[in-house]
Scaffold this motif. Structure first.
Motif, mmCIF file in Angstrom:
data_model
loop_
_atom_site.group_PDB
_atom_site.id
_atom_site.type_symbol
_atom_site.label_atom_id
_atom_site.label_comp_id
_atom_site.label_asym_id
_atom_site.label_seq_id
_atom_site.Cartn_x
_atom_site.Cartn_y
_atom_site.Cartn_z
ATOM 1 N N GLY A 84 0.814 -1.209 0.000
ATOM 2 C CA GLY A 84 0.000 0.000 0.000
ATOM 3 C C GLY A 84 0.851 1.263 0.000
ATOM 4 O O GLY A 84 0.562 2.222 -0.720
ATOM 5 N N LEU A 85 1.919 1.267 0.798
ATOM 6 C CA LEU A 85 2.805 2.431 0.847
ATOM 7 C C LEU A 85 3.594 2.559 -0.456
ATOM 8 O O LEU A 85 3.821 3.679 -0.950
ATOM 9 N N GLN A 86 4.021 1.421 -1.014
ATOM 10 C CA GLN A 86 4.689 1.455 -2.316
ATOM 11 C C GLN A 86 3.754 2.048 -3.371
ATOM 12 O O GLN A 86 4.176 2.839 -4.219
ATOM 13 N N ARG A 87 2.488 1.656 -3.283
ATOM 14 C CA ARG A 87 1.498 2.158 -4.224
ATOM 15 C C ARG A 87 1.329 3.668 -4.103
ATOM 16 O O ARG A 87 1.314 4.380 -5.118
ATOM 17 N N GLN A 88 1.232 4.159 -2.884
ATOM 18 C CA GLN A 88 1.006 5.590 -2.700
ATOM 19 C C GLN A 88 2.176 6.438 -3.182
ATOM 20 O O GLN A 88 1.974 7.517 -3.738
ATOM 21 N N MET A 89 3.395 5.951 -2.968
ATOM 22 C CA MET A 89 4.562 6.742 -3.378
ATOM 23 C C MET A 89 4.621 6.919 -4.889
ATOM 24 O O MET A 89 5.131 7.923 -5.390
ATOM 25 N N SER A 90 4.083 5.952 -5.633
ATOM 26 C CA SER A 90 4.057 6.097 -7.090
ATOM 27 C C SER A 90 2.706 6.618 -7.563
ATOM 28 O O SER A 90 2.630 7.495 -8.441
ATOM 29 N N PHE A 91 1.641 6.110 -6.953
ATOM 30 C CA PHE A 91 0.287 6.414 -7.412
ATOM 31 C C PHE A 91 -0.149 7.833 -7.048
ATOM 32 O O PHE A 91 -0.546 8.618 -7.912
ATOM 33 N N ALA A 92 -0.086 8.166 -5.751
ATOM 34 C CA ALA A 92 -0.531 9.491 -5.316
ATOM 35 C C ALA A 92 0.362 10.587 -5.874
ATOM 36 O O ALA A 92 -0.109 11.684 -6.196
ATOM 37 N N SER A 93 1.652 10.294 -5.984
ATOM 38 C CA SER A 93 2.579 11.292 -6.528
ATOM 39 C C SER A 93 2.164 11.731 -7.918
ATOM 40 O O SER A 93 2.213 12.920 -8.250
ATOM 41 N N ILE A 94 1.727 10.768 -8.733
ATOM 42 C CA ILE A 94 1.362 11.078 -10.118
ATOM 43 C C ILE A 94 -0.022 11.702 -10.199
ATOM 44 O O ILE A 94 -0.208 12.782 -10.757
ATOM 45 N N ARG A 95 -1.024 11.011 -9.620
ATOM 46 C CA ARG A 95 -2.403 11.458 -9.842
ATOM 47 C C ARG A 95 -2.741 12.755 -9.106
ATOM 48 O O ARG A 95 -3.561 13.542 -9.575
ATOM 49 N N ILE A 96 -2.106 12.986 -7.954
ATOM 50 C CA ILE A 96 -2.383 14.196 -7.188
ATOM 51 C C ILE A 96 -1.299 15.254 -7.416
ATOM 52 O O ILE A 96 -1.595 16.418 -7.662
ATOM 53 N N GLY A 97 -0.031 14.808 -7.354
ATOM 54 C CA GLY A 97 1.072 15.756 -7.473
ATOM 55 C C GLY A 97 1.173 16.425 -8.823
ATOM 56 O O GLY A 97 1.634 17.571 -8.930
ATOM 57 N N CYS A 133 1.047 2.882 -14.032
ATOM 58 C CA CYS A 133 2.365 2.744 -13.411
ATOM 59 C C CYS A 133 2.318 1.924 -12.122
ATOM 60 O O CYS A 133 3.244 1.157 -11.829
ATOM 61 N N ALA A 134 1.258 2.075 -11.344
ATOM 62 C CA ALA A 134 1.222 1.505 -9.988
ATOM 63 C C ALA A 134 0.350 0.265 -9.855
ATOM 64 O O ALA A 134 0.198 -0.251 -8.747
ATOM 65 N N GLN A 135 -0.197 -0.252 -10.947
ATOM 66 C CA GLN A 135 -1.132 -1.369 -10.868
ATOM 67 C C GLN A 135 -0.588 -2.604 -10.128
ATOM 68 O O GLN A 135 -1.306 -3.200 -9.319
ATOM 69 N N PRO A 136 0.667 -3.051 -10.372
ATOM 70 C CA PRO A 136 1.152 -4.238 -9.642
ATOM 71 C C PRO A 136 1.083 -4.086 -8.125
ATOM 72 O O PRO A 136 0.754 -5.041 -7.411
ATOM 73 N N THR A 137 1.376 -2.902 -7.608
ATOM 74 C CA THR A 137 1.323 -2.692 -6.160
ATOM 75 C C THR A 137 -0.111 -2.786 -5.653
ATOM 76 O O THR A 137 -0.358 -3.257 -4.544
ATOM 77 N N ASP A 138 -1.077 -2.360 -6.472
ATOM 78 C CA ASP A 138 -2.483 -2.432 -6.073
ATOM 79 C C ASP A 138 -2.967 -3.880 -6.053
ATOM 80 O O ASP A 138 -3.719 -4.293 -5.157
ATOM 81 N N VAL A 139 -2.545 -4.677 -7.046
ATOM 82 C CA VAL A 139 -2.928 -6.087 -7.091
ATOM 83 C C VAL A 139 -2.421 -6.812 -5.840
ATOM 84 O O VAL A 139 -3.158 -7.550 -5.182
ATOM 85 N N VAL A 140 -1.148 -6.597 -5.510
ATOM 86 C CA VAL A 140 -0.560 -7.259 -4.343
ATOM 87 C C VAL A 140 -1.238 -6.796 -3.057
ATOM 88 O O VAL A 140 -1.517 -7.602 -2.154
ATOM 89 N N LYS A 141 -1.541 -5.507 -2.947
ATOM 90 C CA LYS A 141 -2.214 -4.979 -1.751
ATOM 91 C C LYS A 141 -3.568 -5.655 -1.553
ATOM 92 O O LYS A 141 -3.899 -6.096 -0.456
ATOM 93 N N VAL A 142 -4.368 -5.745 -2.622
ATOM 94 C CA VAL A 142 -5.689 -6.368 -2.528
ATOM 95 C C VAL A 142 -5.567 -7.844 -2.167
ATOM 96 O O VAL A 142 -6.328 -8.356 -1.332
ATOM 97 N N ARG A 143 -4.601 -8.558 -2.756
ATOM 98 C CA ARG A 143 -4.424 -9.986 -2.464
ATOM 99 C C ARG A 143 -4.110 -10.186 -0.979
ATOM 100 O O ARG A 143 -4.629 -11.112 -0.345
ATOM 101 N N PHE A 144 -3.239 -9.346 -0.421
ATOM 102 C CA PHE A 144 -2.895 -9.472 1.003
ATOM 103 C C PHE A 144 -4.078 -9.138 1.897
ATOM 104 O O PHE A 144 -4.325 -9.801 2.910
ATOM 105 N N GLN A 145 -4.833 -8.101 1.532
ATOM 106 C CA GLN A 145 -5.979 -7.712 2.352
ATOM 107 C C GLN A 145 -7.061 -8.787 2.348
ATOM 108 O O GLN A 145 -7.756 -8.981 3.344
ATOM 109 N N ALA A 146 -7.205 -9.493 1.233
ATOM 110 C CA ALA A 146 -8.206 -10.544 1.117
ATOM 111 C C ALA A 146 -7.702 -11.883 1.633
ATOM 112 O O ALA A 146 -8.480 -12.832 1.781
ATOM 113 N N ASN A 147 -6.415 -11.970 1.936
ATOM 114 C CA ASN A 147 -5.763 -13.237 2.247
ATOM 115 C C ASN A 147 -6.434 -13.995 3.382
ATOM 116 O O ASN A 147 -6.684 -15.191 3.300
#
Length: 305
Positions: A84-97, A133-147
């Motif tokens: 999730g943190l990996q996702r935010q550093m790439s995802f939020a930086s682009i879409r918001i920054g 850019c950040a899709q792989p981090t989102d997939v892994v985050k969802v898999r862990f949350q649903a684990n």
């Protein structure tokens, strides 16, 4: 105390980029358990092949959180946080920054103010690029949350790095980008719901002199943005979560996932987990936008003269 005052010199694009990533991480740290509860409620009742029994039933936000703590321990609330943190550093930086910079590209030269169309286009553009850019981090985050929702307590992955490797090995590189199209749709909608609504509410409050450019103003604008984003994005979010969490062959494509949900749960199924979605997205927006505004101002003050 209402935070740092607006700087006389506006922050640079680089400052906004870094500040957005940091603000996204701060918001995730504060609201991650709500996001995990949302994922568990969204996948609950999902028909799996082969059918399984003995899965835990979740009821409501607090019920989901308490059940997870009781059956899996407190750490389960933050399962997938690293991704999730990996996702935010790439995802939020682009879409918001990069939103303000892209918004200026769509604004006609000589225009006194940015129109709604330019804001919407900017939100859709940065949202789509960020997801790609950040899709792989989102997939892994969802898999862990649903684990923990897997039958018999089966654990798919031993850690974040193992998740990336396992998904790539078993499902191919395309597996890391599973659900990209619904995620692009979701985040284009959310970006418009969040950034454009935040932009409009904040501008309206300042133009009407109802509030000044400070933390209370940012709080009100962010709360409104979070609610609007949740209402319009929840259906796409549920489909995205289920499709990302699905095993190979469970759904032929995104449309089959959409139809399976519609046939199984009806229209109400598209708003599964709405309350935790709003609690999470609303609180996430408040923490993120307040942090983002203050981090930008800190960056300007810290810049050498």
């Amino acid at each position: 105390m209402v935070g740092l005052k607006p700087p006389e010199v506006p922050p640079t694009a680089a400052m906004k980029f870094v500040s957005a990533g940091m603000a996204g991480c701060i918001a995730d740290l504060c609201t991650f358990p709500l996001d995990t509860a949302k994922v568990r409620l969204q996948i609950q009742g999902e028909v799996r092949i082969p059918r399984s029994t003995g899965t835990v039933e979740y009821r409501g936000v607090l019920g989901t959180l308490s059940t997870m703590v009781r059956t899996e321990g407190p750490r389960s609330l933050y399962s997938g946080l690293a991704a999730g943190l990996q996702r935010q550093m790439s995802f939020a930086s682009i879409r918001i920054g990069l939103y303000d910079s892209v918004k200026q590209l769509y604004t006609p030269k000589g225009a006194e103010s940015t129109g709604l169309a330019a804001r919407v286009l900017a939100g859709c553009t940065t949202g789509a690029v960020a997801v790609t850019c950040a899709q792989p981090t989102d997939v892994v985050k969802v898999r862990f949350q649903a684990n923990g929702a897997q039958p018999d307590g089966v654990r798919r992955y031993s850690g974040t790095v193992d998740a990336y490797r396992t998904i790539a090995r078993e499902e191919g590189v395309r597996g890391l980008w599973r659900g990209t199209l619904p995620n692009i749709a979701r985040n284009a909608i959310i970006n418009c719901g969040e950034l454009v609504t935040y932009d409009l509410i904040k501008d309206a409050l300042l133009r009407a002199h109802l509030m000044t450019d400070n933390v209370p103003c940012h709080f009100v604008a962010a709360f409104g943005a979070g609610f609007c984003a949740t209402v319009v994005a929840s259906p796409v979010d549920v489909v995205k979560t289920r499709y990302m969490n699905a095993g190979p062959g469970q759904y032929r494509n995104v449309l089959s996932c959409f139809l399976a949900l519609l046939m199984q749960d009806g229209l109400a199924g598209f708003y599964k987990g709405f309350v935790p979605s709003f609690l999470r997205l609303g609180s996430w927006n408040v923490v993120m936008f307040v942090s983002y505004e203050q981090l930008q101002r800190v960056a300007v003050l810290a810049r050498p003269a």
